[in-house]
Design an enzyme around this catalytic site. Sequence first.
Site, short mmCIF file in Angstrom:
data_model
loop_
_atom_site.label_atom_id
_atom_site.label_comp_id
_atom_site.label_asym_id
_atom_site.label_seq_id
_atom_site.Cartn_x
_atom_site.Cartn_y
_atom_site.Cartn_z
N ASP A 342 22.99 43.77 14.39
CA ASP A 342 22.31 45.00 14.03
C ASP A 342 22.18 45.03 12.52
O ASP A 342 22.91 44.33 11.80
CB ASP A 342 23.14 46.19 14.53
N HIS A 343 21.25 45.82 12.03
CA HIS A 343 21.18 46.09 10.60
C HIS A 343 22.13 47.24 10.28
O HIS A 343 22.15 48.25 11.00
CB HIS A 343 19.76 46.47 10.19
N TYR A 522 19.98 51.45 13.81
CA TYR A 522 19.43 51.59 15.17
C TYR A 522 18.60 50.37 15.58
O TYR A 522 17.61 50.49 16.27
CB TYR A 522 18.61 52.88 15.31
N HIS A 523 19.07 49.17 15.16
CA HIS A 523 18.35 47.94 15.48
C HIS A 523 19.21 46.94 16.25
O HIS A 523 19.19 45.75 15.95
CB HIS A 523 17.88 47.26 14.18
N PRO A 524 19.96 47.35 17.26
CA PRO A 524 20.78 46.38 17.99
C PRO A 524 19.91 45.43 18.80
O PRO A 524 19.00 45.85 19.51
CB PRO A 524 21.64 47.26 18.90
#
Length: 603
Positions: A342-343, A522-524
């Site tokens: 993730d980020h 919110y980038h999983p």
Amino acid sequence: MERFEIDNTPMFMQFFTVLSAAVTTYYFSEIDPNLRPINVPTPQLLPEYDFVIVGAGSAGNVLANRLTEISNWTVLLLESGGDETIISDVPMMSYNMWFTDQDWNYSTVAQANACGNLGGACYWPRGHVVGGSSTLNDFAFTRGNRLDYDGWAAMGNTGWGYLNVLPYFLRSEDEQDPSVRGSPYHGIGGPMTVNLSPFQSPLASAYVSAGGEIGYETNLDVDGQTQVGFSLLRGTIRNGWRCSTGVGYLRPIRNRTNINVALRAFVTQVNINPQTRIATGVTFTRDGATHSVNARREVILSAGSINSAKLLLLSGVGPADHLQSLGIPLIQNSSVGNNLHDHVAIPLLFSTTQNVTINWQETFFNNTAIQDFAQNHMGPFTSMIGLEAVAFMYNENPPVNPGVPDMQILFSNYDPFNQNQQIFAIVPWYLHPTSRGTVRLASTDPTAPPLIDPQYLATQNDIANGMQVIRNGFSVANTSALLQFGTQFLSSMYAPLCGAFPGTLTDAYVSCLLHNFTTTVYHPVGTCKMGPSSDPTAVVNPRLQVYGVQNLRVIDAGVMPVVVSGNTNAPTIMIAEMASDFIKQDYGFPPDPIPSLSPNIQA
């Protein structure tokens, strides 16, 4: 900066009542239930469909739309959440969906190196509603870098290079921003409307100008030929309202006779024949009862990076040792749940001495703003939760890979947790994390939240780059373009854990910010990794079919082998657009037309 609940006080509820009444009076068509997907009662569902899609989110709605273009195919779309609401449709209200039933309300297991202000358990909002996280997200619709996709192809994912995927980005997009509309890098007429917010604060242009002061190109198209630079932020916004995939893809097909949509239908298992290893359907609960439905052709998991992995594990597809430890019969030994990444960002808050930001007391609780939105689709309610600009930068100078950014910044003029102050946020993150984590089952109970362990900042590479993005974020804040507003670092928000701001960015202070105030972007991705058959860590093949199980695909952000250099919603929609053509081709139907690429892009 503790974990605050979003405001649902009586004062807020009174405001929401006024907003709802105004929208109903001036723009009833936006909330007209006759425009929404038809929620089919359980007794009216068929016992069997050609395709059963799990999840009406960023990918699932795309698939529902494209697959039902084949008139003799039947599709069941199962969504565990409910439909979108006025709250989710109004751009400025995104944070008010957190901690509600439109959010899965996930948290990670305790992280050794991150989220110290939350005791290490990072909060992970995930969409639990029609539209999925495209209904809950921050609107940003960037694609990443050309070399991201060429890198996927180089890993053995044939057909996923940049020139392969770009037509599907174009097909999904209806670009409205005049500054890029008509560019060969953008589509017109697609389901997802993309535009600037109708509302821009005085800070918007200042964010972009700040980039010019530190040597970056400004006002560029970050999804065009060059990604590195500063730009106003385009997002999924249509006529002042959110354009989720529910709005863009699902609502327009509500009257097709070959689709059934079942809301509040919680899928507990993919039904797989243990002898043949063929997926035959799914089991789900609804209204307190358990039901099964068959799939003549395929089951498609589009439940997101977390829940698609969770469902595969519950169904016997995953690491053998983990499944055996829980007594789950093994169908296929697979790397499901691995490769989670993730980020991770560090929000930097700044106060201003001028009235240039959005806050509840001064901006929202007045009838003028409410009427401007309800009647004209203008004003601060159309702001994408305050996000106005984006930057793609080099974290190191000289850059490691010229042309490929390794940090991103989002600029917001709104802080939902400090609602009555003049505050803006600079939110930087490192784009290429090397830390990898896992999704695992906590138990065999399908309703139990999974164990999410992203292993944030587990490598020295990520720690070093995380510290540098903080320093670069402060460099942007210290430009004259932003200092003109009386900008000061809001050090009091960080003082309880990091002490007084030393005035210079010492290693100790920057490290404290990094480890204590980290947050997901919110980038999983990556939990159902796409890869060739020669890759033992791959869960799905390049056509997104699950290895070892027939008639089962995963189509969502979980298949990304490596996260893109940008936001993930547009790439997830692109993945589903491509996959819909794969499916049609696999059953002998011609794929949908895709836009032709300009020769300039080919070159």
